[in-house]
Design a protein around this motif. Structure first.
Motif, mmCIF file in Angstrom:
data_model
loop_
_atom_site.group_PDB
_atom_site.id
_atom_site.type_symbol
_atom_site.label_atom_id
_atom_site.label_comp_id
_atom_site.label_asym_id
_atom_site.label_seq_id
_atom_site.Cartn_x
_atom_site.Cartn_y
_atom_site.Cartn_z
ATOM 1 N N ALA A 494 -50.127 99.419 126.429
ATOM 2 C CA ALA A 494 -50.275 100.792 126.902
ATOM 3 C C ALA A 494 -50.694 100.760 128.361
ATOM 4 O O ALA A 494 -51.534 99.950 128.753
ATOM 5 N N ARG A 495 -50.108 101.642 129.177
ATOM 6 C CA ARG A 495 -50.403 101.701 130.608
ATOM 7 C C ARG A 495 -51.004 103.062 130.954
ATOM 8 O O ARG A 495 -50.601 104.092 130.407
ATOM 9 N N LEU A 496 -51.940 103.054 131.880
ATOM 10 C CA LEU A 496 -52.517 104.295 132.398
ATOM 11 C C LEU A 496 -51.554 104.897 133.413
ATOM 12 O O LEU A 496 -51.158 104.225 134.368
ATOM 13 N N VAL A 497 -51.151 106.158 133.215
ATOM 14 C CA VAL A 497 -50.233 106.818 134.141
ATOM 15 C C VAL A 497 -50.770 108.195 134.496
ATOM 16 O O VAL A 497 -51.647 108.738 133.834
ATOM 17 N N SER A 498 -50.198 108.779 135.540
ATOM 18 C CA SER A 498 -50.583 110.119 135.965
ATOM 19 C C SER A 498 -50.120 111.153 134.952
ATOM 20 O O SER A 498 -49.001 111.077 134.441
ATOM 21 N N CYS A 499 -50.975 112.124 134.692
ATOM 22 C CA CYS A 499 -50.613 113.197 133.771
ATOM 23 C C CYS A 499 -49.673 114.208 134.419
ATOM 24 O O CYS A 499 -49.192 115.123 133.749
ATOM 25 N N ALA A 500 -49.416 114.056 135.724
ATOM 26 C CA ALA A 500 -48.507 114.972 136.412
ATOM 27 C C ALA A 500 -47.051 114.672 136.102
ATOM 28 O O ALA A 500 -46.180 115.521 136.294
ATOM 29 N N GLY A 501 -46.765 113.470 135.635
ATOM 30 C CA GLY A 501 -45.403 113.077 135.311
ATOM 31 C C GLY A 501 -45.240 112.869 133.824
ATOM 32 O O GLY A 501 -46.089 113.250 133.018
ATOM 33 N N PRO A 502 -44.122 112.249 133.405
ATOM 34 C CA PRO A 502 -43.917 112.003 131.984
ATOM 35 C C PRO A 502 -44.866 110.946 131.440
ATOM 36 O O PRO A 502 -45.180 109.972 132.119
ATOM 37 N N TYR A 503 -45.321 111.150 130.222
ATOM 38 C CA TYR A 503 -46.169 110.173 129.542
ATOM 39 C C TYR A 503 -45.935 110.305 128.041
ATOM 40 O O TYR A 503 -45.348 111.290 127.566
ATOM 41 N N ASP A 504 -46.401 109.321 127.291
ATOM 42 C CA ASP A 504 -46.116 109.272 125.860
ATOM 43 C C ASP A 504 -47.233 109.827 124.991
ATOM 44 O O ASP A 504 -46.972 110.412 123.937
ATOM 45 N N GLU A 505 -48.474 109.625 125.401
ATOM 46 C CA GLU A 505 -49.607 110.047 124.582
ATOM 47 C C GLU A 505 -50.758 110.495 125.474
ATOM 48 O O GLU A 505 -50.902 110.030 126.607
ATOM 49 N N LEU A 506 -51.593 111.377 124.926
ATOM 50 C CA LEU A 506 -52.782 111.858 125.617
ATOM 51 C C LEU A 506 -53.994 111.523 124.764
ATOM 52 O O LEU A 506 -54.048 111.881 123.573
ATOM 53 N N VAL A 507 -54.987 110.856 125.344
ATOM 54 C CA VAL A 507 -56.217 110.532 124.621
ATOM 55 C C VAL A 507 -57.059 111.797 124.469
ATOM 56 O O VAL A 507 -57.354 112.469 125.463
ATOM 57 N N VAL A 508 -57.451 112.107 123.222
ATOM 58 C CA VAL A 508 -58.232 113.329 122.975
ATOM 59 C C VAL A 508 -59.614 113.047 122.408
ATOM 60 O O VAL A 508 -60.457 113.943 122.363
ATOM 61 N N GLY A 509 -59.861 111.835 121.927
ATOM 62 C CA GLY A 509 -61.180 111.565 121.376
ATOM 63 C C GLY A 509 -61.249 110.210 120.709
ATOM 64 O O GLY A 509 -60.384 109.345 120.904
ATOM 65 N N PHE A 510 -62.296 110.041 119.877
ATOM 66 C CA PHE A 510 -62.537 108.763 119.211
ATOM 67 C C PHE A 510 -62.995 109.025 117.787
ATOM 68 O O PHE A 510 -63.538 110.085 117.470
ATOM 69 N N THR A 511 -62.771 108.049 116.932
ATOM 70 C CA THR A 511 -63.341 108.080 115.591
ATOM 71 C C THR A 511 -63.742 106.661 115.228
ATOM 72 O O THR A 511 -63.443 105.714 115.955
ATOM 73 N N ARG A 512 -64.407 106.533 114.094
ATOM 74 C CA ARG A 512 -64.934 105.230 113.701
ATOM 75 C C ARG A 512 -64.519 104.941 112.264
ATOM 76 O O ARG A 512 -64.708 105.782 111.373
ATOM 77 N N LEU A 513 -63.949 103.780 112.043
ATOM 78 C CA LEU A 513 -63.539 103.380 110.707
ATOM 79 C C LEU A 513 -64.679 102.669 109.991
ATOM 80 O O LEU A 513 -65.620 102.190 110.622
ATOM 81 N N GLY A 514 -64.564 102.590 108.688
ATOM 82 C CA GLY A 514 -65.629 102.018 107.887
ATOM 83 C C GLY A 514 -65.856 100.545 108.158
ATOM 84 O O GLY A 514 -64.973 99.820 108.634
ATOM 85 N N ALA A 515 -67.062 100.081 107.800
ATOM 86 C CA ALA A 515 -67.432 98.693 108.060
ATOM 87 C C ALA A 515 -66.538 97.719 107.307
ATOM 88 O O ALA A 515 -66.332 96.580 107.737
ATOM 89 N N GLY A 516 -65.980 98.142 106.177
ATOM 90 C CA GLY A 516 -65.147 97.242 105.387
ATOM 91 C C GLY A 516 -63.698 97.180 105.817
ATOM 92 O O GLY A 516 -62.914 96.393 105.278
ATOM 93 N N VAL A 517 -63.317 98.007 106.794
ATOM 94 C CA VAL A 517 -61.924 98.039 107.265
ATOM 95 C C VAL A 517 -61.695 96.887 108.235
ATOM 96 O O VAL A 517 -62.432 96.737 109.220
ATOM 97 N N THR A 518 -60.681 96.076 107.959
ATOM 98 C CA THR A 518 -60.378 94.972 108.863
ATOM 99 C C THR A 518 -59.525 95.472 110.021
ATOM 100 O O THR A 518 -58.962 96.567 109.975
#
Length: 581
Positions: A494-518
């Protein structure tokens, strides 16, 4: 661009824009040199009264600045000419200059002594104008340029620019503004000017006080959400109490007095600022910042995406702590090293033996942190520089100045918390950390505390925030931050690009998976987790068009946090551009 003005000046590219028009870099064909040209621009529709006022104002600007052309702290005006019926001002081109507003945004607030040095130069320019009866009326950070001086110091030269709304009342000069217009910049306008009073030297000094407050605090003393709110605050409210000003605080308090009669005049202000400036502080606070790190790629992990593993590095044994006091503050943390400032080899250690750095930290420096006993933020870390910023535990995000080492110890941690609050709010797992110089190393460290962001539970694996370069690949999800736009080249790239041009995804937040998830399981579970915790609809995206995406990497699993970055992407796999809510 490409136009020739008055048959002589070839416009190369635009340097900037303001309320009066544009400033261009131009090539003087006659003298074979570069100059700056100021172009008056009319925003349509422009009535005859406005047009006449702006043309007359441009001529007045050239006349006032030209009267100060020999002053070392005023941008030189060479000529004023007319082209196609409009005036153009030919000015000195100051190479490699940055205005004070941009410098603070880029590197953080300046140290008090450096602010005092800048203030003395601007004050000298203002006083020279005042002696000629010229009032600037728009002193603000954007109108102060800092450029390399003859010694090569990157910000050694200080210049006051933009006399676009200056006046010379004693000469009987007309004021080229509409009667209903408020002339100046909200938040930097003296209260007597905001309520309709006449311009005076004291009003310029109030604006200088606001400017120095911004330089040392990182925001204006009356900064609010709207211009009206700022003007109201200027007239009716006291400035926010400064937290970084140190020895500069009494000067700011005096210059920002509501009553112009209670403000110090130019001579008294010069004495106050001159008492703060020292030769050591002048030299120590004009260092260049380090540049962005080279591009890195993710590799190797079956998860989306993940590094092949952190490079091994030898642990530096903790230094002897005799005579040192280590204090960890909740939330951010700061260390205070007291005592000797040199190693047994005689190397100057501005932050003490426990930290062990042989030179002052610079903006953008990446560091590795070894914590005695292994528990992060529980003791004094041994810091070493990571020049490639590949496996960094954190990075210097700015500095806060202080009037003394004692003030730095007392205020550094809280000031760094405030300085780094925005970037910490956009990253998943970092903390603020204040690196405070020792008593003996205070001057060597530039009289300022270095503010870092460090991974809360592990490395950040690269530069965060403004130190990242558009187009660079992420080494780990630890440096992805909210509102980042991503160019997704594969499930591990994944590459950091300007939001003024085309891009594939926008980061909106974070979550946390359980301790048992590999980590391997995260690839199949993280999208569903993000759809629950950060659905597109919660961020203004139409759920019939957009879906949740996610990125995970090995760093979060090595630290045990299991953080996942949540994104929004188009369901049809197309690029996103211009449709961000």
């Amino acid at each position: 661009m490409g136009r020739v003005i008055a048959g002589r000046y070839l416009l190369l590219h635009r340097l900037g824009s303001g309320g009066m028009g544009h400033v261009w870099l131009a090539h003087d064909r006659r003298l074979a040199c570069e100059v700056a040209l100021k172009e008056v621009v009319f925003r349509e529709p422009a009535g005859a009264e406005e047009r006449e006022a702006r043309v007359a104002r441009a001529r007045a600007e050239a006349r006032h600045a030209a009267g100060l052309r020999d002053h070392p702290h005023v941008v030189t005006v060479h000529d004023v000419l007319e082209h196609e019926g409009l005036p153009w001002i030919v000015m000195e081109y100051v190479a490699d200059a940055v205005d004070l507003r941009e410098l603070v945004a880029r590197q953080g607030p300046l140290a008090p002594a450096e602010c005092a040095r800048v203030g003395l130069a601007v004050l000298d320019a203002l006083a020279a104008g005042h002696r000629r009866g010229v009032l600037h009326r728009d002193v603000k950070p954007a109108n102060i340029l800092l450029a390399p001086d003859r010694t090569g110091a990157p910000y050694g030269r200080v210049l006051l620019t933009d006399y676009g709304i200056s006046v010379q009342p004693a000469a009987g000069e007309p004021r080229y503004t509409l009667a209903s217009a408020l002339v100046g910049t909200a938040g930097y306008l003296a209260p007597e000017r905001a309520t309709g009073g006449a311009p005076t030297p004291a009003a310029d000094l109030f604006s200088l006080g606001c400017t120095l407050y911004f330089a040392v605090e990182g925001r204006g003393p009356f900064e609010r959400e709207s211009q009206l709110a700022q003007l109201t605050a200027v007239v009716t409210e006291e400035p926010r109490p400064p937290v970084r000003a140190g020895a500069l605080e009494p000067v700011l308090r005096a210059l920002l007095a509501k009553d112009p009669g209670r403000r110090p005049d130019a001579a008294a202000t010069e004495a106050l600022l001159g008492g703060i400036v020292t030769a050591q502080a002048d030299g120590a606070n004009t260092r260049t910042r380090t540049g962005p790190s080279p591009e890195r790629r993710w590799s190797g992990s079956p998860a989306r995406p993940g590094p092949s593993g952190r490079h091994r590095r030898s642990r530096v044994p903790p230094a002897v702590l005799a005579g040192l006091l280590a204090l960890a503050l909740a939330g951010g943390g700061a260390w205070y090293a007291l005592g000797r400032q040199a190693s047994s080899e005689g190397t100057v250690l501005p932050y003490g033996e426990a930290v062990g750095l042989g030179r002052t930290l610079r903006d953008g420096d990446c560091v590795l942190a070894d914590w005695p006993g292994g528990a992060r933020f529980s003791s004094v870390p041994r810091l070493t520089l990571d020049p490639g910023c590949r496996v960094a535990d954190g990075q210097v995000m700015g500095f806060v100045g202080a009037g003394s080492a004692a003030a730095a110890r007392g205020q550094g941690a809280a000031a760094c918390e405030e300085l780094t609050s925005e970037i910490r709010g956009r990253l998943a797992d970092v903390r603020s950390y204040a690196v405070v110089p020792t008593e003996d190393g205070f001057a060597d460290a530039g009289r300022r505390t270095a503010c870092l962001v460090l991974g809360a539970h592990g490395p950040v694996y690269g530069p965060p925030g403004r130190h990242r370069r558009p187009g660079s690949a992420f080494a780990d999800t630890a440096t992805m931050q909210k509102r980042d736009c991503l160019d997704t080249r594969s499930n591990r790239d994944a590459r950091l690009v300007s939001c003024a041009g085309p891009y594939d995804e926008l980061v909106v937040g974070f979550t946390r998976l359980g301790a048992g998830v590999t980590l391997a399981e995260a690839r199949t579970e993280s999208d569903a987790a993000c759809a629950r915790e950060a659905p597109p609809g919660d961020h203004g995206f139409d759920p019939s068009v957009y879906e949740s995406g996610s990125w995970s990497s090995g760093g979060a699993w090595k630290s045990g946090t299991h953080y996942v970055v949540c994104t929004v992407r188009r369901q049809n796999g197309g690029t996103m551009e211009g449709d961000t809510p």
